[in-house]
Design an enzyme around this catalytic site. Structure first.
Site, PDB file in Angstrom:
ATOM      1  N   GLU A 130       0.806  -1.241   0.160  1.00 37.98           N
ATOM      2  CA  GLU A 130       0.131  -0.034   0.144  1.00 37.98           C
ATOM      3  C   GLU A 130       0.991   1.442  -0.114  1.00 37.98           C
ATOM      4  O   GLU A 130       1.769   1.276   0.620  1.00 37.98           O
ATOM      5  CB  GLU A 130      -0.755   0.068   1.239  1.00 37.98           C
ATOM      6  CG  GLU A 130      -2.007  -0.943   1.292  1.00 37.98           C
ATOM      7  CD  GLU A 130      -2.619  -1.103   2.576  1.00 37.98           C
ATOM      8  OE1 GLU A 130      -2.549  -0.265   3.338  1.00 37.98           O
ATOM      9  OE2 GLU A 130      -3.491  -2.095   2.791  1.00 37.98           O
ATOM     10  N   CYS A 188       3.047   8.362   1.763  1.00 38.19           N
ATOM     11  CA  CYS A 188       3.404   7.592   2.932  1.00 38.19           C
ATOM     12  C   CYS A 188       3.743   6.137   2.199  1.00 38.19           C
ATOM     13  O   CYS A 188       2.790   5.418   1.461  1.00 38.19           O
ATOM     14  CB  CYS A 188       2.112   7.474   3.701  1.00 38.19           C
ATOM     15  SG  CYS A 188       2.375   6.097   5.076  1.00 38.19           S
ATOM     16  N   CYS A 214       4.697  -7.360   7.795  1.00 40.17           N
ATOM     17  CA  CYS A 214       5.697  -7.071   8.722  1.00 40.17           C
ATOM     18  C   CYS A 214       5.926  -8.313   9.816  1.00 40.17           C
ATOM     19  O   CYS A 214       4.868  -8.829   9.980  1.00 40.17           O
ATOM     20  CB  CYS A 214       5.243  -5.568   9.448  1.00 40.17           C
ATOM     21  SG  CYS A 214       6.038  -4.950  10.541  1.00 40.17           S
ATOM     22  N   CYS A 261       2.852  -6.203  15.918  1.00 41.67           N
ATOM     23  CA  CYS A 261       1.992  -5.476  16.926  1.00 41.67           C
ATOM     24  C   CYS A 261       0.588  -5.811  16.540  1.00 41.67           C
ATOM     25  O   CYS A 261       0.252  -5.595  15.315  1.00 41.67           O
ATOM     26  CB  CYS A 261       2.445  -4.041  16.325  1.00 41.67           C
ATOM     27  SG  CYS A 261       4.183  -3.178  16.548  1.00 41.67           S
ATOM     28  N   CYS A 268      -1.937  -3.653  14.489  1.00 39.71           N
ATOM     29  CA  CYS A 268      -1.910  -3.006  13.347  1.00 39.71           C
ATOM     30  C   CYS A 268      -2.279  -4.124  12.243  1.00 39.71           C
ATOM     31  O   CYS A 268      -1.895  -5.331  12.127  1.00 39.71           O
ATOM     32  CB  CYS A 268      -0.197  -2.808  13.103  1.00 39.71           C
ATOM     33  SG  CYS A 268       0.160  -2.562  11.511  1.00 39.71           S
ATOM     34  N   SER A 293      10.026   6.164  10.160  1.00 36.74           N
ATOM     35  CA  SER A 293       9.418   5.579  11.320  1.00 36.74           C
ATOM     36  C   SER A 293      10.058   4.171  11.736  1.00 36.74           C
ATOM     37  O   SER A 293      10.297   3.246  10.969  1.00 36.74           O
ATOM     38  CB  SER A 293       8.161   5.356  11.218  1.00 36.74           C
ATOM     39  OG  SER A 293       7.419   4.974  12.037  1.00 36.74           O
ATOM     40  N   SER A 346       7.505   5.054  16.922  1.00 34.08           N
ATOM     41  CA  SER A 346       6.294   4.426  17.269  1.00 34.08           C
ATOM     42  C   SER A 346       6.182   3.942  18.547  1.00 34.08           C
ATOM     43  O   SER A 346       6.473   2.719  18.734  1.00 34.08           O
ATOM     44  CB  SER A 346       5.715   3.219  16.242  1.00 34.08           C
ATOM     45  OG  SER A 346       5.449   3.934  14.918  1.00 34.08           O
ATOM     46  N   LEU A 347       5.955   4.597  19.722  1.00 37.36           N
ATOM     47  CA  LEU A 347       5.969   4.251  21.134  1.00 37.36           C
ATOM     48  C   LEU A 347       4.661   3.525  21.609  1.00 37.36           C
ATOM     49  O   LEU A 347       4.803   2.297  21.792  1.00 37.36           O
ATOM     50  CB  LEU A 347       6.295   5.490  21.987  1.00 37.36           C
ATOM     51  CG  LEU A 347       6.861   5.219  23.152  1.00 37.36           C
ATOM     52  CD1 LEU A 347       8.336   4.614  23.054  1.00 37.36           C
ATOM     53  CD2 LEU A 347       6.968   6.372  24.127  1.00 37.36           C
ATOM     54  N   ASN A 365      -7.659   3.611  14.104  1.00 36.64           N
ATOM     55  CA  ASN A 365      -8.703   3.354  12.966  1.00 36.64           C
ATOM     56  C   ASN A 365      -9.020   2.068  13.149  1.00 36.64           C
ATOM     57  O   ASN A 365      -8.348   1.126  13.444  1.00 36.64           O
ATOM     58  CB  ASN A 365      -7.904   3.666  11.712  1.00 36.64           C
ATOM     59  CG  ASN A 365      -8.445   4.899  10.905  1.00 36.64           C
ATOM     60  OD1 ASN A 365      -9.271   5.691  11.393  1.00 36.64           O
ATOM     61  ND2 ASN A 365      -7.615   5.187  10.037  1.00 36.64           N
ATOM     62  N   CYS A 392      -2.793   1.756   8.197  1.00 45.30           N
ATOM     63  CA  CYS A 392      -1.812   0.949   7.454  1.00 45.30           C
ATOM     64  C   CYS A 392      -2.120  -0.584   7.452  1.00 45.30           C
ATOM     65  O   CYS A 392      -2.340  -1.392   8.374  1.00 45.30           O
ATOM     66  CB  CYS A 392      -0.352   0.958   8.365  1.00 45.30           C
ATOM     67  SG  CYS A 392       0.820   0.163   7.511  1.00 45.30           S
TER      68      CYS A 392
END
Length: 398
Positions: free
Chosen positions: A106, A119, A126, A130, A133, A219, A242-243, A318, A361
């Site tokens: 994407e 972006c 990935c 996480c 996500c 990031s 990204s905390l 989101n 994402c």
């Protein structure tokens, strides 16, 4: 969990086939030397690539025999546009791109007055895991090459310059070219360092794409070795961390790489990056309802931001297919942001662009996969593991 995925190989190509976008200036010069052409031809080819032209037959300032030679050497690496979703009255364009090997990623083009931001993705899927996500839920499939990453920017830039995107639907002063690039799409950029660093250099090239280093944001979820290597590039690109959790206990579940590089180690790496680049770091915080939106987390992230002289970007979650977590209430969001500000840290509540375009994402790809009956493995049971940590101590955030 390993913090380096650079061993995962890109798809095989035909022997001798070349993606011209994967070559830096030295690589282009070496190619023309191999073909017996003068070095200045490399500059001509590079100029065409910057404009989004990769078919040698269209490079009219090159001799025809040289164009024929290049056509035989170049690989068909141009991605296919599988889906194009438009949101925010034409200001957000989300693209699902499929590469020749069938892998999809994407890319998002976001348009503002005076700014056009792309972006980009650096991996297909990935491996960071996480659980909130959509990209992480789909798992890791392969690395993208530098050429595949660069092409995402070039595609959007060419669309703006050519007028493919309807100018009447854009802000009156929206630029006709890309002004900013954020490495915040699918994948962990610092787990694909060769492609990420090559792309940064390609975009910043003062004789090429000419993007300001300050217009580039990389990031990371917190890969400490990668942060140090990014600093070695010597360009003041913005680092965004990204905390998402300000205690090791919660972050271990929300961002599993924290078990390898916990908060104290990550803070040290961010401080080194800031000192070496003289560039303020951003802290990204995906605000999840009843998970990390309480006063205790707000206090902790404010303290971290003050120590690092960083800026906190709060982005309400989101909703994502396959995950039962929810976006925070408006009241909880306002209270969280206000509390960070009251503790003396710089904070911004970011706009959640493109909700009607599956803009989270990995969400557009996830929607396609779910429609085909594909499971999202990382989402299964992840919410239950985090629920065991709640409620956290401290005042409620709503």
């Amino acid at each position: 969990m390993k913090s380096d995925l650079t061993s995962a190989a890109p798809p095989p190509r035909e022997r001798g086939a070349i993606d011209p976008y994967a070559l830096d200036r030295d690589g282009l010069t070496a190619l023309f030397a191999e073909l017996g052409a003068p070095a200045y031809r490399a500059r001509q080819l590079h100029a065409w690539l910057v404009r989004g032209v990769d078919d040698p037959r269209e490079m009219t300032d090159l001799p025809k025999d040289l164009r024929d030679q290049l056509a035989e050497r170049f690989a068909p690496a141009r991605p296919e546009l599988v889906a194009h979703r438009v949101a925010d009255d034409g200001h957000t364009h989300k693209l699902l791109l499929r590469y020749p090997d069938g892998e999809s990623i994407e890319t998002v083009l976001m348009l503002y007055p005076g700014r056009a931001t792309v972006c980009i993705s650096t991996q297909a899927g990935c491996a960071m895991g996480c659980p909130f996500c959509a990209t992480g839920q789909a798992g890791f499939r392969r690395q993208l090459t530098a050429g595949e990453v660069i092409r995402q920017v070039v595609l959007c830039d060419a669309a703006l310059r050519s007028g493919t995107i309807d100018r009447d639907a854009l802000p009156a002063d929206a630029p006709d070219h890309v002004t900013n690039v954020v490495f915040m799409g699918m994948g962990e950029p610092l787990a694909n360092l060769p492609a990420t660093l090559a792309t940064v250099r390609w975009l910043h090239d003062p004789d090429g794409f000419r993007l300001s280093a300050r217009g580039i944001t990389v990031s990371t979820v917190g890969l400490v070795p990668g942060i140090d290597k990014l600093a070695d590039v010597g360009l003041p690109v913005t680092l965004a961390v990204s905390l998402h959790a300000a205690t090791d206990e919660l972050r271990d579940e929300l961002v599993p790489i924290n078990r390898t590089h916990p908060l104290a180690e990550l803070e040290d790496a961010v401080r080194r990056y800031r000192d070496r680049t003289n560039r303020r770091v951003s802290i990204e915080w995906c605000l999840i309802g009843d998970v990390n939106d309480d006063a205790h987390q707000a206090d902790r992230v404010a303290a971290i931001a003050k120590r690092l002289r960083a800026h906190v970007n709060v982005i309400p979650m989101n909703p994502t297919p396959g995950v039962r977590w929810k976006e925070p209430s408006a009241r909880a969001t306002s209270a969280f942001v206000d509390r960070i500000e009251q503790r003396g840290a710089n904070v911004t509540l970011r706009d959640t662009r493109g909700r009607d375009a599956d803009a989270a994402c990995g969400q557009l790809l996830a929607s396609y996969d779910l429609g085909a009956g594909t499971m999202l493995p990382a989402a299964i049971g992840a919410a239950d593991r985090v629920d065991k940590l709640l409620p956290l101590t401290g005042e409620p955030g709503s």
